[in-house]
Design a protein around this motif. Structure first.
Motif, PDB file in Angstrom:
ATOM      1  N   PRO A  87      39.246  19.218  58.688  1.00 16.90           N
ATOM      2  CA  PRO A  87      38.964  19.620  57.309  1.00 16.90           C
ATOM      3  C   PRO A  87      38.571  21.089  57.139  1.00 16.90           C
ATOM      4  O   PRO A  87      39.113  21.782  56.271  1.00 16.90           O
ATOM      5  CB  PRO A  87      37.818  18.692  56.893  1.00 16.90           C
ATOM      6  CG  PRO A  87      38.012  17.477  57.740  1.00 16.90           C
ATOM      7  CD  PRO A  87      38.531  17.985  59.066  1.00 16.90           C
ATOM      8  N   GLN A  88      37.671  21.561  57.961  1.00 22.33           N
ATOM      9  CA  GLN A  88      37.195  22.945  57.805  1.00 22.33           C
ATOM     10  C   GLN A  88      38.327  23.951  58.046  1.00 22.33           C
ATOM     11  O   GLN A  88      38.548  24.863  57.255  1.00 22.33           O
ATOM     12  CB  GLN A  88      36.038  23.199  58.776  1.00 22.33           C
ATOM     13  CG  GLN A  88      35.257  24.461  58.436  1.00 22.33           C
ATOM     14  CD  GLN A  88      34.092  24.694  59.408  1.00 22.33           C
ATOM     15  OE1 GLN A  88      33.741  23.813  60.188  1.00 22.33           O
ATOM     16  NE2 GLN A  88      33.511  25.875  59.342  1.00 22.33           N
ATOM     17  N   TRP A 136      47.809  19.516  53.666  1.00 26.05           N
ATOM     18  CA  TRP A 136      46.998  18.281  53.666  1.00 26.05           C
ATOM     19  C   TRP A 136      46.936  17.667  55.076  1.00 26.05           C
ATOM     20  O   TRP A 136      45.880  17.228  55.527  1.00 26.05           O
ATOM     21  CB  TRP A 136      47.590  17.301  52.656  1.00 26.05           C
ATOM     22  CG  TRP A 136      46.816  16.034  52.475  1.00 26.05           C
ATOM     23  CD1 TRP A 136      45.455  15.902  52.327  1.00 26.05           C
ATOM     24  CD2 TRP A 136      47.353  14.707  52.394  1.00 26.05           C
ATOM     25  NE1 TRP A 136      45.127  14.581  52.153  1.00 26.05           N
ATOM     26  CE2 TRP A 136      46.265  13.818  52.189  1.00 26.05           C
ATOM     27  CE3 TRP A 136      48.637  14.175  52.466  1.00 26.05           C
ATOM     28  CZ2 TRP A 136      46.430  12.435  52.054  1.00 26.05           C
ATOM     29  CZ3 TRP A 136      48.802  12.806  52.331  1.00 26.05           C
ATOM     30  CH2 TRP A 136      47.710  11.951  52.131  1.00 26.05           C
ATOM     31  N   TYR A 182      44.265  27.151  53.963  1.00 29.99           N
ATOM     32  CA  TYR A 182      44.731  27.129  52.568  1.00 29.99           C
ATOM     33  C   TYR A 182      44.192  28.340  51.805  1.00 29.99           C
ATOM     34  O   TYR A 182      44.945  29.075  51.153  1.00 29.99           O
ATOM     35  CB  TYR A 182      44.252  25.813  51.931  1.00 29.99           C
ATOM     36  CG  TYR A 182      44.320  25.728  50.428  1.00 29.99           C
ATOM     37  CD1 TYR A 182      45.534  25.586  49.764  1.00 29.99           C
ATOM     38  CD2 TYR A 182      43.148  25.746  49.657  1.00 29.99           C
ATOM     39  CE1 TYR A 182      45.582  25.474  48.373  1.00 29.99           C
ATOM     40  CE2 TYR A 182      43.189  25.631  48.275  1.00 29.99           C
ATOM     41  CZ  TYR A 182      44.411  25.500  47.637  1.00 29.99           C
ATOM     42  OH  TYR A 182      44.459  25.390  46.254  1.00 29.99           O
ATOM     43  N   LEU A 218      44.184  17.861  48.652  1.00 28.12           N
ATOM     44  CA  LEU A 218      42.925  18.206  49.328  1.00 28.12           C
ATOM     45  C   LEU A 218      41.724  17.510  48.693  1.00 28.12           C
ATOM     46  O   LEU A 218      40.734  17.229  49.371  1.00 28.12           O
ATOM     47  CB  LEU A 218      42.710  19.729  49.290  1.00 28.12           C
ATOM     48  CG  LEU A 218      43.656  20.577  50.147  1.00 28.12           C
ATOM     49  CD1 LEU A 218      43.471  22.057  49.829  1.00 28.12           C
ATOM     50  CD2 LEU A 218      43.434  20.319  51.634  1.00 28.12           C
ATOM     51  N   TYR A 220      44.513  19.523  56.998  1.00 25.78           N
ATOM     52  CA  TYR A 220      43.155  19.199  56.526  1.00 25.78           C
ATOM     53  C   TYR A 220      42.686  17.857  57.084  1.00 25.78           C
ATOM     54  O   TYR A 220      41.521  17.708  57.472  1.00 25.78           O
ATOM     55  CB  TYR A 220      43.142  19.192  54.992  1.00 25.78           C
ATOM     56  CG  TYR A 220      41.791  18.871  54.390  1.00 25.78           C
ATOM     57  CD1 TYR A 220      40.782  19.833  54.335  1.00 25.78           C
ATOM     58  CD2 TYR A 220      41.521  17.606  53.856  1.00 25.78           C
ATOM     59  CE1 TYR A 220      39.543  19.549  53.783  1.00 25.78           C
ATOM     60  CE2 TYR A 220      40.278  17.304  53.297  1.00 25.78           C
ATOM     61  CZ  TYR A 220      39.300  18.280  53.267  1.00 25.78           C
ATOM     62  OH  TYR A 220      38.065  17.997  52.720  1.00 25.78           O
ATOM     63  N   SER A 244      48.732  21.663  46.677  1.00 27.21           N
ATOM     64  CA  SER A 244      47.817  21.354  47.797  1.00 27.21           C
ATOM     65  C   SER A 244      46.498  20.814  47.262  1.00 27.21           C
ATOM     66  O   SER A 244      45.908  19.907  47.841  1.00 27.21           O
ATOM     67  CB  SER A 244      47.552  22.611  48.628  1.00 27.21           C
ATOM     68  OG  SER A 244      48.739  23.085  49.212  1.00 27.21           O
ATOM     69  N   GLY A 262      41.584  23.324  58.022  1.00 26.99           N
ATOM     70  CA  GLY A 262      42.669  23.117  57.063  1.00 26.99           C
ATOM     71  C   GLY A 262      42.381  23.779  55.730  1.00 26.99           C
ATOM     72  O   GLY A 262      43.246  24.448  55.154  1.00 26.99           O
ATOM     73  N   LEU A 263      41.147  23.630  55.240  1.00 24.34           N
ATOM     74  CA  LEU A 263      40.766  24.246  53.959  1.00 24.34           C
ATOM     75  C   LEU A 263      40.754  25.762  54.091  1.00 24.34           C
ATOM     76  O   LEU A 263      41.218  26.475  53.192  1.00 24.34           O
ATOM     77  CB  LEU A 263      39.392  23.736  53.502  1.00 24.34           C
ATOM     78  CG  LEU A 263      38.880  24.309  52.179  1.00 24.34           C
ATOM     79  CD1 LEU A 263      39.791  23.935  51.012  1.00 24.34           C
ATOM     80  CD2 LEU A 263      37.453  23.838  51.897  1.00 24.34           C
TER      81      LEU A 263
END
Length: 572
Positions: A521-522, A514, A528, A404, A517, A400, A524-525
């Motif tokens: 983004p926030q 991904w 993870y 990312l 994300y 990942s 998705g991260l």
């Protein structure tokens, strides 16, 4: 940039601060203590687990440093001796006591009262370990470890001469990106010839390992080593049949994409015939990408890349740099490959790799850096068994991270066109990864389902499987002999058998991470990191669910993810 704090290892309350490992006799009393200790309450049992974990963490880290030193300098007899000393004089005892302690834990009436999440997973693994333990397998396991170490020594000694300079195979491989086709062919030939020179040695080594592994499995009551390994690796969440389904799904959903890519490459390079040395060169015949020049530059740019994704992630690599926990550049006498080795007492891992200056090396450090992040975010979990997730989860962390960080690869490429090329190359390599994973995994199933096979049968079956998962465009004429031995470059077959399907499963998971994300983004991260922080305190499917992705390798899901990758490629 904030100042980093160098972590300290926890106090050794059971072993004592002054303990130094020299002989088994000096270590044995601690195992006897755990074996004979009376446990009268759930608190006593919890403390027993903590003391056991402290002891295991110390020994795991001690062994790790022996392995690290040996792989950093395969020519050192001293490092080889120190590694073998642990394998021969400690591990047999640790294996026997480990089984005794597993039984003691499971027989204890209080274990059902342990409330911390993760104990159920640890006890499930202990139960499986007891089922497969056999006293007569201890010397065989020692022998297997000694034999496995020979692979790194054989391959680490391989060099070729290019323009009067003796270089490692990793360094020589960089020439395969050259726009000079005659040079590529010459170097590719040299690489194959050098590997070919050691083919008999590597064939015999695999025969030795196959026979020892089969004996291990039979002793433990299994029909073959594959079935034994499914138990030993704690594969509670899927079966061999699921692996076969994965192979078929990849053959149907991904291999046609390989053919399309090969046909496009052949046309772009304006070739009458696409040869094995034509795969690493840029299809537009542009010079190879060079994201960095030195190991130091690679590390600094990777730290920046991680920091842009999340400042804390950058700090993890800064800590490793400050502690000297990285050995990145390729050199003669260094074992092949790359790894992130957890150091379970200090909780700060060590990254080893063979960087030259290419895109693959950049991706390798991002990958191993993903493993390192995993070690950092789990370092405060209660037991060391909670910090050791199975490979399907560990590889999700690393694969990942490759994807990312892609939004920040401009750190390595200030030219927009080079950045675009790098992203395309990486996404295409993902499409290539899944069939290669299926090839190696299917081959390993066959190796151990047919333990009496001859070298000739092995070659025939390898070619059959290889053809199923490779494109039909590449012209191998005149080089069929080399093709029979491509599998010998895959160290997993020798050193970590059956550890490979995980890359395929985790690659699918990584594409899912991904995709999340890219949508948010926030979120998705965070998903993870939520998954990573669980360590091994939940089943695989629950850990994937924490990242908002399914643990699924059906043809439908693979097709859906491949269509997403295809869309991203088209967008570039």
């Amino acid at each position: 940039m904030s100042a980093i704090t160098i972590p300290q290892r926890p106090a050794r309350t059971f072993l004592g601060e002054e303990f130094e490992l020299t002989t088994w006799e000096q270590l044995q009393p601690f195992y006897e203590n755990l074996k004979k200790r009376a446990i009268h309450s759930v608190n006593d049992l919890r403390q027993w687990f903590l003391d056991k974990s402290e002891l295991e963490s110390y020994l795991s880290e001690n062994f790790a440093w022996r392995y690290i030193r040996m792989t950093c300098d395969t020519g050192s007899e001293q490092y080889q001796k120190e590694f073998n000393d642990f394998v021969e004089n400690f591990q047999p005892h640790l294996s026997a006591y480990g089984n005794e302690l597993d039984k003691k834990a499971l027989e204890n009436p209080y274990w059902g009262e342990l409330k911390d999440s993760g104990f159920d997973i640890t006890l499930r693994s202990m139960k499986k370990a007891i089922e497969i333990f056999r006293e007569e397998n201890i010397p065989i396991q020692t022998q297997i470890q000694t034999e496995q170490a020979k692979y790194g020594a054989i391959v680490g000694a391989m060099t070729v001469n290019i323009d009067g300079e003796e270089v490692t195979l990793q360094k020589a491989s960089d020439y395969l990106q050259s726009t000079d086709r005659a040079l590529r062919e010459m170097v590719w030939n040299k690489l194959q010839v050098r590997r070919f020179e050691s083919k008999d040695q590597l064939d015999e080594l695999l025969n030795t390992l196959r026979d020892l592994r089969h004996q291990l499995a039979v002793n433990a009551g299994f029909a073959n080593f594959r079935d034994y390994m499914f138990a030993a690796l704690g594969r509670f969440d899927y079966t061999p049949q699921d692996c076969f389904n994965f192979h078929e799904s990849v053959a149907e959903a991904v291999v046609p994409m390989l053919n399309d890519m090969a046909a496009e490459r052949k046309e772009a390079l304006q070739l009458d015939s696409l040869r094995p040395w034509d795969f690493k060169v840029d299809p537009q015949n542009r010079p190879p990408l060079k994201p960095f020049s030195t190991g130091e530059e690679l590390l600094e740019k990777t730290i920046t890349c991680f920091t842009l994704l999340d400042p804390e992630l950058g700090d993890y690599l800064r800590v490793m740099k400050a502690m000297g926990h990285l050995d990145l550049e390729s050199r003669k006498g260094k074992a092949p490959g790359g790894y992130n080795y957890p150091l379970e007492e200090i909780g700060v891992p060590f990254i080893f790799m063979n960087a030259t200056s290419n895109l693959r090396d950049l991706v390798t450090l991002l990958h191993e850096g993903g493993h390192a992040v995993h070690n950092f975010v789990t370092r405060d979990l209660l037991l060391n068994s909670f910090k050791n997730p199975p490979a399907e989860v560990a590889e999700l962390a690393s694969m990942s991270m490759e994807l990312l960080t892609m939004d920040y690869w401009n750190v390595f490429f200030d030219n927009e066109e080079d950045l675009r090329r790098a992203k395309i190359q990486h996404l295409e390599s993902i499409i290539e990864t899944l069939p290669w994973v299926a090839t190696i995994d299917k081959f390993q199933h066959w190796l151990y389902e047919n333990p009496a096979h001859s070298i000739e049968e092995r070659q025939t079956m390898w070619l059959q499987i290889y053809e199923q998962f490779s494109d039909s465009i590449t012209d191998w004429s005149s080089f069929e002999e080399f093709k029979k031995y491509i599998w010998q470059k895959q160290l997993h077959i020798y050193e970590v058998p059956f550890y490979y399907i995980e890359y395929g499963m985790a690659q699918l998971g990584a594409i899912g991470v991904w995709r999340n994300y890219k949508q948010n983004p926030q979120k998705g991260l965070q998903g993870y990191l939520n998954a990573l922080k669980l360590g091994y305190t939940a089943p695989i499917s629950a850990i994937y669910a924490a990242a908002d992705i399914p643990f699924d390798f059906s043809k439908e899901y693979i097709t859906e993810l491949m269509n997403f990758v295809k869309g991203e490629l088209e967008g570039l």
